[in-house]
Design a protein around this motif. Structure first.
Motif, PDB file in Angstrom:
ATOM      1  N   ARG A  81      -9.939  22.841 -77.539  1.00 47.96           N
ATOM      2  CA  ARG A  81     -11.362  22.619 -77.765  1.00 47.96           C
ATOM      3  C   ARG A  81     -11.787  21.363 -77.025  1.00 47.96           C
ATOM      4  O   ARG A  81     -11.132  20.332 -77.072  1.00 47.96           O
ATOM      5  N   ARG A  82     -12.893  21.457 -76.313  1.00 43.83           N
ATOM      6  CA  ARG A  82     -13.434  20.306 -75.601  1.00 43.83           C
ATOM      7  C   ARG A  82     -14.210  19.447 -76.601  1.00 43.83           C
ATOM      8  O   ARG A  82     -15.203  19.883 -77.166  1.00 43.83           O
ATOM      9  N   LEU A  83     -13.750  18.230 -76.843  1.00 41.47           N
ATOM     10  CA  LEU A  83     -14.347  17.371 -77.867  1.00 41.47           C
ATOM     11  C   LEU A  83     -14.819  16.069 -77.227  1.00 41.47           C
ATOM     12  O   LEU A  83     -14.039  15.354 -76.591  1.00 41.47           O
ATOM     13  N   TYR A  84     -16.103  15.788 -77.390  1.00 37.79           N
ATOM     14  CA  TYR A  84     -16.683  14.542 -76.879  1.00 37.79           C
ATOM     15  C   TYR A  84     -16.964  13.596 -78.035  1.00 37.79           C
ATOM     16  O   TYR A  84     -17.476  14.007 -79.082  1.00 37.79           O
ATOM     17  N   VAL A  85     -16.636  12.322 -77.838  1.00 36.19           N
ATOM     18  CA  VAL A  85     -16.907  11.289 -78.836  1.00 36.19           C
ATOM     19  C   VAL A  85     -17.955  10.342 -78.260  1.00 36.19           C
ATOM     20  O   VAL A  85     -17.755   9.759 -77.192  1.00 36.19           O
ATOM     21  N   VAL A  86     -19.072  10.217 -78.974  1.00 37.30           N
ATOM     22  CA  VAL A  86     -20.179   9.377 -78.512  1.00 37.30           C
ATOM     23  C   VAL A  86     -20.460   8.318 -79.572  1.00 37.30           C
ATOM     24  O   VAL A  86     -20.568   8.635 -80.762  1.00 37.30           O
ATOM     25  N   PHE A  87     -20.578   7.078 -79.129  1.00 42.33           N
ATOM     26  CA  PHE A  87     -20.880   5.982 -80.048  1.00 42.33           C
ATOM     27  C   PHE A  87     -22.377   5.695 -80.003  1.00 42.33           C
ATOM     28  O   PHE A  87     -22.887   5.129 -79.038  1.00 42.33           O
ATOM     29  N   ALA A  88     -23.061   6.092 -81.067  1.00 47.34           N
ATOM     30  CA  ALA A  88     -24.507   5.893 -81.119  1.00 47.34           C
ATOM     31  C   ALA A  88     -24.859   4.446 -81.411  1.00 47.34           C
ATOM     32  O   ALA A  88     -25.975   4.005 -81.168  1.00 47.34           O
ATOM     33  N   ASP A  89     -23.905   3.702 -81.954  1.00 49.19           N
ATOM     34  CA  ASP A  89     -24.147   2.312 -82.332  1.00 49.19           C
ATOM     35  C   ASP A  89     -22.945   1.467 -81.934  1.00 49.19           C
ATOM     36  O   ASP A  89     -22.122   1.911 -81.153  1.00 49.19           O
ATOM     37  N   ALA A  90     -22.853   0.294 -82.476  1.00 49.06           N
ATOM     38  CA  ALA A  90     -21.780  -0.624 -82.105  1.00 49.06           C
ATOM     39  C   ALA A  90     -20.408  -0.034 -82.428  1.00 49.06           C
ATOM     40  O   ALA A  90     -20.242   0.691 -83.404  1.00 49.06           O
ATOM     41  N   PHE A  91     -19.429  -0.343 -81.599  1.00 49.41           N
ATOM     42  CA  PHE A  91     -18.052   0.097 -81.796  1.00 49.41           C
ATOM     43  C   PHE A  91     -17.409  -0.795 -82.849  1.00 49.41           C
ATOM     44  O   PHE A  91     -17.353  -2.009 -82.701  1.00 49.41           O
TER      45      PHE A  91
ATOM     46  N   VAL B 190      -9.893  15.576 -75.714  1.00 49.36           N
ATOM     47  CA  VAL B 190     -10.797  14.519 -76.169  1.00 49.36           C
ATOM     48  C   VAL B 190     -11.295  13.679 -75.008  1.00 49.36           C
ATOM     49  O   VAL B 190     -10.509  13.195 -74.188  1.00 49.36           O
ATOM     50  N   THR B 191     -12.619  13.498 -74.957  1.00 49.60           N
ATOM     51  CA  THR B 191     -13.242  12.614 -73.976  1.00 49.60           C
ATOM     52  C   THR B 191     -14.144  11.640 -74.721  1.00 49.60           C
ATOM     53  O   THR B 191     -15.013  12.052 -75.494  1.00 49.60           O
ATOM     54  N   VAL B 192     -13.915  10.361 -74.517  1.00 53.85           N
ATOM     55  CA  VAL B 192     -14.705   9.315 -75.163  1.00 53.85           C
ATOM     56  C   VAL B 192     -15.703   8.765 -74.153  1.00 53.85           C
ATOM     57  O   VAL B 192     -15.321   8.365 -73.054  1.00 53.85           O
ATOM     58  N   LEU B 193     -16.977   8.768 -74.524  1.00 51.46           N
ATOM     59  CA  LEU B 193     -18.031   8.304 -73.631  1.00 51.46           C
ATOM     60  C   LEU B 193     -18.460   6.898 -74.020  1.00 51.46           C
ATOM     61  O   LEU B 193     -18.845   6.653 -75.172  1.00 51.46           O
ATOM     62  N   VAL B 194     -18.380   5.968 -73.077  1.00 48.09           N
ATOM     63  CA  VAL B 194     -18.763   4.579 -73.333  1.00 48.09           C
ATOM     64  C   VAL B 194     -19.609   4.076 -72.171  1.00 48.09           C
ATOM     65  O   VAL B 194     -19.464   4.531 -71.024  1.00 48.09           O
ATOM     66  N   ASP B 195     -20.505   3.148 -72.456  1.00 49.39           N
ATOM     67  CA  ASP B 195     -21.291   2.570 -71.365  1.00 49.39           C
ATOM     68  C   ASP B 195     -20.487   1.465 -70.686  1.00 49.39           C
ATOM     69  O   ASP B 195     -19.427   1.054 -71.157  1.00 49.39           O
ATOM     70  N   GLU B 196     -21.012   0.975 -69.568  1.00 51.27           N
ATOM     71  CA  GLU B 196     -20.272   0.018 -68.760  1.00 51.27           C
ATOM     72  C   GLU B 196     -19.966  -1.270 -69.515  1.00 51.27           C
ATOM     73  O   GLU B 196     -18.891  -1.855 -69.367  1.00 51.27           O
TER      74      GLU B 196
ATOM     75  N   SER C 166     -22.137  15.028 -65.307  1.00 52.50           N
ATOM     76  CA  SER C 166     -21.407  16.153 -64.715  1.00 52.50           C
ATOM     77  C   SER C 166     -20.440  16.817 -65.696  1.00 52.50           C
ATOM     78  O   SER C 166     -19.830  17.831 -65.363  1.00 52.50           O
ATOM     79  N   LEU C 167     -20.308  16.277 -66.893  1.00 56.66           N
ATOM     80  CA  LEU C 167     -19.360  16.850 -67.850  1.00 56.66           C
ATOM     81  C   LEU C 167     -19.888  18.163 -68.421  1.00 56.66           C
ATOM     82  O   LEU C 167     -21.063  18.254 -68.779  1.00 56.66           O
TER      83      LEU C 167
END
Length: 242
Positions: free
Chosen positions: A29-39, A56-62, A89-90
């Motif tokens: 299963r393709r699973l994306y983790v997005v942090f809407a707030d502070a880590f 698992v793919t974790v999305l983080v900003d720069e 592109s994901l």
């Protein structure tokens, strides 16, 4: 010459066997983790709970990447870390996106369809392709019990709106295949689910993961807040004492 021919034939057979076995393995299963707030520690605890059975793919900003990459890799070494600037592109088809922590501000924006942050824009993309979205219950802001009743009802209304959108909210990830939920009109009528709650105090926030018609069994000494009773009544959840 005969040895070479036999060797080539053996290699072909082994390659065919590997291919057949690979095709028989269930797709991850393709699973994306997005942090809407502070880590924070809630994000780390969630990452530790994940399994290599998921892709698992974790999305983080720069800015986050420099600060949290090491924590992510330690908590979930099999996860890929992708910058939000490269996330366009994901592929989202047949995927599940999880928000381990979601502030009340994010919930309100998501319910109202406001897309002024990456987390909100990603959510809009999920809606556009019909991919599944899940909010971890442990990452939601809880009521203190001192808020005005009208305010609590307003916030609960935003959570109900997210549930209407097909977003799941709970302690555990949904096990169903990612995608749009099956319309109620085409599903078979089932007996109402019965859930036992062992909490000493039951608040309105504890009711988020339960659907309409759920029968929630609480202990004889469980304290049920007035807001929880109101939320249960408005959502069609029955609270029974054992």
């Amino acid at each position: 010459m005969a040895y070479d021919t036999e060797k080539k034939l053996e290699d072909l057979i082994l390659r065919a066997i590997r291919q057949v076995l690979a095709e028989q393995l269930p797709a991850k299963r393709r699973l994306y983790v997005v942090f809407a707030d502070a880590f924070d520690c809630r994000c780390v605890n969630f990452l530790r709970s994940l399994s290599p059975a998921d892709d698992v793919t974790v999305l983080v900003d720069e800015i986050q990447a420099e600060q949290v990459r090491c924590d992510i890799e330690q908590a979930c070494p099999f996860a890929s870390v992708v910058l939000t600037s490269q996330a366009r592109s994901l592929p989202l088809t047949d995927s599940l996106t999880v928000y381990p922590v979601a502030s009340r501000d994010f919930v309100v924006k998501a319910a109202l369809g406001l897309a002024d942050t990456f987390a909100a824009r990603w959510l809009a993309r999920c809606f556009a392709v019909g991919s599944a979205v899940h909010l971890q219950l442990s990452g939601l802001a809880r009521f203190t019990g001192r808020e005005p009743a009208a305010y609590v009802q307003q916030i609960l209304g935003y959570y109900r709106k997210l549930l209407e959108y097909g977003i799941t909210i709970g302690h555990h990830l949904p096990q169903e295949k990612a995608g749009n939920p099956v319309p109620a009109a085409v599903t078979e009528k089932k007996a109402p689910p019965v859930v036992t709650c062992q909490d000493k105090v039951l608040t309105a926030a504890d009711l988020y993961p339960y659907d309409k018609g759920t029968i929630l069994l609480v202990g004889a000494h469980t304290v049920v807040t007035s807001f929880a009773r109101e939320a249960a009544l408005s959502r069609g959840i029955e609270i029974r004492r054992t």
